[in-house]
Design an enzyme around this catalytic site. Structure first.
Site, PDB file in Angstrom:
ATOM      1  N   GLY A   1       0.320   1.861  -4.132  1.00 48.71           N
ATOM      2  CA  GLY A   1       1.533   0.577  -4.889  1.00 48.71           C
ATOM      3  C   GLY A   1       2.171   0.263  -3.573  1.00 48.71           C
ATOM      4  O   GLY A   1       1.403   0.247  -2.121  1.00 48.71           O
TER       5      GLY A   1
ATOM      6  N   GLU B   1      -8.988   4.800   1.707  1.00 49.50           N
ATOM      7  CA  GLU B   1     -10.061   5.522   0.577  1.00 49.50           C
ATOM      8  C   GLU B   1      -9.001   5.453  -0.609  1.00 49.50           C
ATOM      9  O   GLU B   1      -8.246   5.795  -0.621  1.00 49.50           O
ATOM     10  CB  GLU B   1      -9.698   6.931   1.350  1.00 49.50           C
TER      11      GLU B   1
ATOM     12  N   ASP C   1      16.811   9.968  -2.382  1.00 46.97           N
ATOM     13  CA  ASP C   1      16.280  10.968  -1.532  1.00 46.97           C
ATOM     14  C   ASP C   1      14.139  10.667  -0.912  1.00 46.97           C
ATOM     15  O   ASP C   1      13.506  11.653  -0.945  1.00 46.97           O
ATOM     16  CB  ASP C   1      16.855  12.524  -0.837  1.00 46.97           C
TER      17      ASP C   1
ATOM     18  N   GLU D   1      -5.609  -2.658  -3.628  1.00 48.79           N
ATOM     19  CA  GLU D   1      -5.386  -1.502  -3.190  1.00 48.79           C
ATOM     20  C   GLU D   1      -7.009  -0.854  -3.812  1.00 48.79           C
ATOM     21  O   GLU D   1      -7.117   0.107  -3.514  1.00 48.79           O
ATOM     22  CB  GLU D   1      -4.215  -0.452  -3.242  1.00 48.79           C
TER      23      GLU D   1
END
Lengths: 231, 231
Positions: free
Chosen positions: B48, B117, B86, B68
């Site tokens: 992401g 990776e 949070d 990615e």
DNA sequence: CCAAAAGTGTTCAGGCTACACCCATGT
DNA sequence: ACATGGGTGTAGCCTGAACACTTTTGG
């Protein structure tokens, strides 16, 4: 997850599709507010507003609902996040949409809103809406229809005490199809989730109707055992 | 919708739960990437990244997936938006989560990723994840299970040509229950959405299996008439 | 000929659908 | 007594669940 923090940011809002059910007219309704400012000045729109950095999305939705419509303690669930680039003509605004279900008991409060004009509209008579709010409303309707069939959320739209006919009218309005009275009653009663009360509902010149309440405790027990509501 | 634009803004990201299915092991898998930077350096995480102001949420999800993991042309659907205050220790970050379904055909591509990776993990052996990604993954699994039962998305996890046994193993892994072979076949074939091919699948020392393909055109026709898939 | 997975029908029970009349009340 | 919605049972059909053996191949 990247490590760059310097790009321009989209603004983040929440918008709420607030559903209500008018038993008298057997009509599913949506609460809209009239915009006082450009863009879309004087258009009807979904209640909503900006998310603050120190509040969760759910909190933001509840806060806006309370500020703009005086509604609290309603069923509220995240719906979908709308993020096309041009949905707000001013700048990039991503909106996390919620839908809410309100009981008629709460509606009186909704009327007495502060500044902006707020009004209930039957879902069959929605005026032109600001931004992409028509799309959001459609999405909410589809979700409500789907969810009503396998989760007991219909009760969130009825008063705590209701008759089976009211419940049936609700299902018929939301799903958009007539249902067989005997089969409907058999099915909803078969789960033992409706508790008959000692009271009856008297209205008009005919036999009074048995009042029921939904038993959420029993439902929780069943649900944890993998029970599906289904109607 | 308010008119104030001067408040601090949350950052906006997308995260993708990428599912794959390994027919050989009959195991549902998830694609994770190893983080190279703090926070959660060296932890596994969902692919992401940040949403750019000039791209839609869907575009951002597809772009990140491609950057990615080298995956393109996969089934991709918005899942839920996570916005607790949070969830990222650095600052307020709201994440729009997506889930993706990939065919084994695409997996080879996924292996050859550039810097970070990337690895497939069976959903039963997920390592500790960064941020609230474990919650996101759980949400995606619940959604996948629910959706598999009434929409034909299982085929997105299989090669274009597959056997009924492969399909059954897929359903069994995702739903977590064994299914009766005869009943399963009867049901999936009853919709006429699986087209038998002239080929067979030869493997091991036993009778070869008939290959099928899913017929998306026919499904679209049926769906528009209000058809539900159901398994 | 043996091992391994592919492929195939029937029976039974329970749930869904369709359907019509009496009941309690107010006027 | 009549108009109005409230309330109830049954029969046929269909769907879902349980269940075991034969077929085809490779070694």
């Amino acid at each position: 997850m990247k490590h760059t923090y310097e790009y321009p940011r989209a603004a983040l809002t929440v918008d709420c599709v607030v559903f209500g059910f008018d038993s008298a007219q057997a009509a599913l309704q949506v609460l809209l507010i009239r915009r006082g400012l450009a863009p879309f000045k004087d258009h009807w729109a979904l209640p909503g507003g900006f998310v603050r950095v120190e509040e969760t999305l759910d909190d933001a939705a509840r806060r806006e609902l309370e500020e703009e419509t005086n509604l609290s303690t309603v069923f509220l669930e995240q719906l979908y996040t709308f993020g096309t680039v041009d949905r707000d003509p001013r700048e990039r605004v991503v909106s996390v949409a919620y839908y809410a279900l309100t009981k008629p008991t709460d509606h009186t409060a909704a009327a007495s809103t502060d500044a902006a004009e707020a009004r209930w509209f039957p879902v069959t008579e929605i005026p032109p809406l600001a931004f992409d709010h028509a799309t959001i409303l459609d999405t909410a309707l589809v979700r409500l229809r789907g969810k009503l069939r396998y989760e007991p959320i219909g009760f969130e739209l009825l008063p705590p005490k209701f008759t089976l006919t009211q419940l049936q009218r609700l299902y018929e309005s939301v799903l958009g199809t007539p249902l067989d009275k005997r089969n409907f009653r058999k099915k909803v009663l078969s789960h033992n989730l409706l508790v008959p009360l000692k009271e009856t509902h008297r209205e008009g010149t005919h036999r009074p109707a048995q009042l029921f309440r939904f038993d959420p405790v029993r439902y929780e027990k069943l649900r944890k055992k993998g029970f599906l509501f289904e109607i």
